[in-house]
Design a protein around this motif. Structure first.
Motif, PDB file in Angstrom:
ATOM      1  N   THR A 123       0.944  -1.286   0.103  1.00 54.28           N
ATOM      2  CA  THR A 123       0.016  -0.297  -0.218  1.00 54.28           C
ATOM      3  C   THR A 123       1.023   1.142  -0.130  1.00 54.28           C
ATOM      4  O   THR A 123       0.310   2.361  -0.419  1.00 54.28           O
ATOM      5  N   ASP A 124       2.170   1.250   0.597  1.00 56.24           N
ATOM      6  CA  ASP A 124       2.891   2.328   0.683  1.00 56.24           C
ATOM      7  C   ASP A 124       4.400   1.843  -0.265  1.00 56.24           C
ATOM      8  O   ASP A 124       5.039   1.265   0.133  1.00 56.24           O
ATOM      9  N   TRP A 125       4.267   2.246  -1.641  1.00 58.87           N
ATOM     10  CA  TRP A 125       5.246   2.062  -2.574  1.00 58.87           C
ATOM     11  C   TRP A 125       6.879   2.577  -2.071  1.00 58.87           C
ATOM     12  O   TRP A 125       7.764   2.157  -2.603  1.00 58.87           O
ATOM     13  N   ASN A 126       6.730   3.586  -1.299  1.00 61.02           N
ATOM     14  CA  ASN A 126       8.105   4.064  -0.623  1.00 61.02           C
ATOM     15  C   ASN A 126       8.678   3.141   0.244  1.00 61.02           C
ATOM     16  O   ASN A 126       9.759   3.029   0.651  1.00 61.02           O
ATOM     17  N   ALA A 127       7.820   1.861   0.688  1.00 62.99           N
ATOM     18  CA  ALA A 127       8.030   1.141   1.999  1.00 62.99           C
ATOM     19  C   ALA A 127       8.983  -0.076   1.243  1.00 62.99           C
ATOM     20  O   ALA A 127       9.445  -1.141   1.819  1.00 62.99           O
ATOM     21  N   VAL A 128       8.722  -0.099  -0.085  1.00 62.58           N
ATOM     22  CA  VAL A 128       9.467  -1.139  -0.756  1.00 62.58           C
ATOM     23  C   VAL A 128      10.587  -0.796  -1.681  1.00 62.58           C
ATOM     24  O   VAL A 128      10.755   0.359  -1.771  1.00 62.58           O
TER      25      VAL A 128
END
Length: 552
Positions: A493-498
């Motif tokens: 849900t958070d592409w900054n977390a991958v």
């Protein structure tokens, strides 16, 4: 097998590869090919896939070992050959078969999902499902036929149109097409009539009304039709001889009849000096009305009892008595459950391997085991993650360089170009195929296959790479590692977390989807406008259905 014979096989298959890829396979070097295509079986149901969860008889999730299939023959096939960790079909029967048979996606053949197919005009303002041989004139059967193979189609067809046009010399169909409703040899079928102005389905065996979908018996006392069997008309009912009429009855099991005619075909082709291609679409795995136990809450009727003693199978001969909905199996059949269907498939794999050895052609036969979509009640129809699409795929061929687990992505569109390479048939350069041949991966040192796989369910699109997956709900999932149950991936849900690789792959996959996204704009055959009231555009819905309301 001696080291000398093993090296001889490898050299022979290496030569076969080199000439196959140039489309010049000598007839003497072509292998026989068998595809055993099971029905509604998720990868998680086969022990070799290592899932911590499988399906119990009432279709709920289970980790109880007593409901886990036992598959020694399939396991042996997978370890001596290879098994594909991530193979995708579509989410349900008809479009998966269309993908398998054509090597194409629905943007071309228009089989979007069950009950949602492209149409063409048949005249006088009438429309019908666009047959695959019209949209895709080069299919598995045609490829094998044109390469000089004898071709045989067994089991479930689920195809619209003329069954003689799909590239098969002969067939044994259970139950054939649903328009074949007049088999005089069995009462295990259904009929429809108006009651108070509404269509009602009735059990032909008891004349009692039923709350289910219209179907014939394809397991016990089966509805069977032969196609182009020697000495018969184009289509002939089974039993077809005085001898078979005497033995046919309640103890007759449809999957046995399919195998009997497949073996007969193989023997005849061997005597003729011809290679054969068997496309065996078993019903095993599919739910069905239980004529022996009409009130059974399970989706999966019982099978004949088979037991593995560590070296071989033994089968208990069924003994069933009764009539008109009241039957006694006298302890000669199993309890219900999909695990018994898989066990019986394993028994049939064992019979196939024994037959190949008996005929002396095991060293020149490629055997493929797979299934068309996820298990009913778990994955079938479902666009959630890869519940509906993740299926088993096991390939065994002498001379392969790959053995055991193969962590690659495979799509059922890959089977047709693979078959073309195996048989030496050259696909026309201008004929669009969406699959990629597995042959180089299987028979050379090539370590990768393809970067992404794709599926569809109506207008829903699913796509997956090695890092991320987009399901039919438009949700994204991290698939860089595999959970114990093969499905509980972490949602993104958070592409900054991958990582950057995940984001890069997402962009790549998103760029691919528009090419196939034609459900709205090009739903039907090219140039055809179907009036709105005649359109067959199925509603997108999850497939959590009651046993009574289940669909084929």
């Amino acid at each position: 097998m001696t080291m000398h014979s093993t090296m001889k096989q490898i050299r022979g298959l290496s030569m076969l590869l080199s000439v196959a890829l140039s489309g010049l396979v000598p007839a003497t070097e072509k292998p026989n090919i068998i595809i055993l295509f099971a029905d509604d079986i998720s990868a998680r149901e086969l022990p070799i896939y290592g899932s911590s969860v499988w399906t119990e008889p009432l279709s709920s999730d289970s980790s109880d070992p007593k409901f886990r299939a036992q598959t020694p023959a399939i396991d042996k096939l997978a370890n001596e050959g290879c098994w594909i960790k991530t193979a995708w079909a579509t989410t349900v029967c008809s479009p998966s078969r269309a993908m398998m048979m054509t090597g194409r996606y629905a943007h071309i053949h228009k089989w979007w999902t069950n009950g949602d197919t492209g149409q063409y005009e048949v005249g006088n303002g009438k429309f019908a499902t666009w047959p695959l041989y019209e949209s895709s004139p080069i299919q598995l059967g045609h490829v094998a036929q044109r390469a000089g193979y004898g071709t045989f189609w067994a089991g479930k067809t689920q195809m619209a149109g003329d069954l003689t046009k799909f590239g098969y010399d002969e067939g044994c169909f259970t139950p054939g097409n649903l328009q074949d409703r007049d088999n005089p040899f069995t009462d295990f079928k259904m009929y429809q009539k108006k009651v108070d102005g509404k269509n009602q389905i009735f059990n032909s065996d008891t004349d009692e009304p039923l709350d289910t979908y219209l179907q014939h018996g394809w397991y016990w006392y089966p509805h069977v039709r032969l196609m182009n069997h020697p000495g018969e008309k184009t289509f002939a009912w089974y039993p077809h001889t005085e001898e078979s009429k005497k033995s046919f009855g309640l103890n007759t099991y449809g999957p046995d009849i399919e195998l009997e005619f497949a073996f007969e075909f193989m023997e005849r082709k061997q005597k003729e000096g011809r290679r054969f291609f068997i496309y065996h679409c078993s019903h095993l795995g599919h739910d069905a009305f239980d004529w022996f136990k009409p009130d059974s809450p399970s989706k999966w009727p019982d099978t004949p009892i088979v037991k593995w003693d560590g070296e071989k199978y033994t089968r208990t001969e069924p003994k069933v008595t009764g009539d008109k909905g009241i039957y006694d199996t006298h302890g000669t059949t199993t309890e219900s459950g999909i695990h018994h269907h898989i066990n019986y498939l394993d028994y049939q794999v064992w019979l196939y391997q024994n037959k190949l050895e008996e005929m002396g052609i095991a060293d020149n036969t490629i055997f493929i085991f797979c299934a068309d979509n996820g298990t009913s009640g778990y994955g079938k129809h479902s666009p959630d993650r890869q519940k509906g699409t993740h299926v088993p795929l096991i390939i065994h061929a002498p001379g392969m360089t790959k053995h055991g687990e193969q962590d690659i992505l495979v799509n059922f569109s890959d089977i047709l170009p693979t078959l073309a390479d195996i048989t030496g048939y050259s696909l026309p350069a201008d004929y669009e195929i969406n699959g990629e041949s597995l042959y180089p991966f299987l028979f050379t040192e090539k370590s990768t296959h393809r970067d992404w796989i794709y599926a569809y369910r109506g207008k829903d699109q699913l796509i997956r790479g090695s890092k991320v997956m987009r399901d039919g709900f438009g949700k994204w999932w991290d698939v860089s590692s595999e959970p114990d149950d093969l499905i509980s991936f972490a949602q993104i849900t958070d592409w900054n977390a991958v990582g950057e690789q995940h984001r890069h792959e997402r962009s790549k996959l998103e760029a691919i989807l528009p090419r196939f996204d034609l459900w709205e704009s090009e739903h039907d055959a090219p140039g055809v406008h179907v009036p709105e009231h005649l359109q067959r555009r199925g509603k997108n819905r999850n497939a959590s259905r009651s046993t009574k309301a289940r669909k084929p």
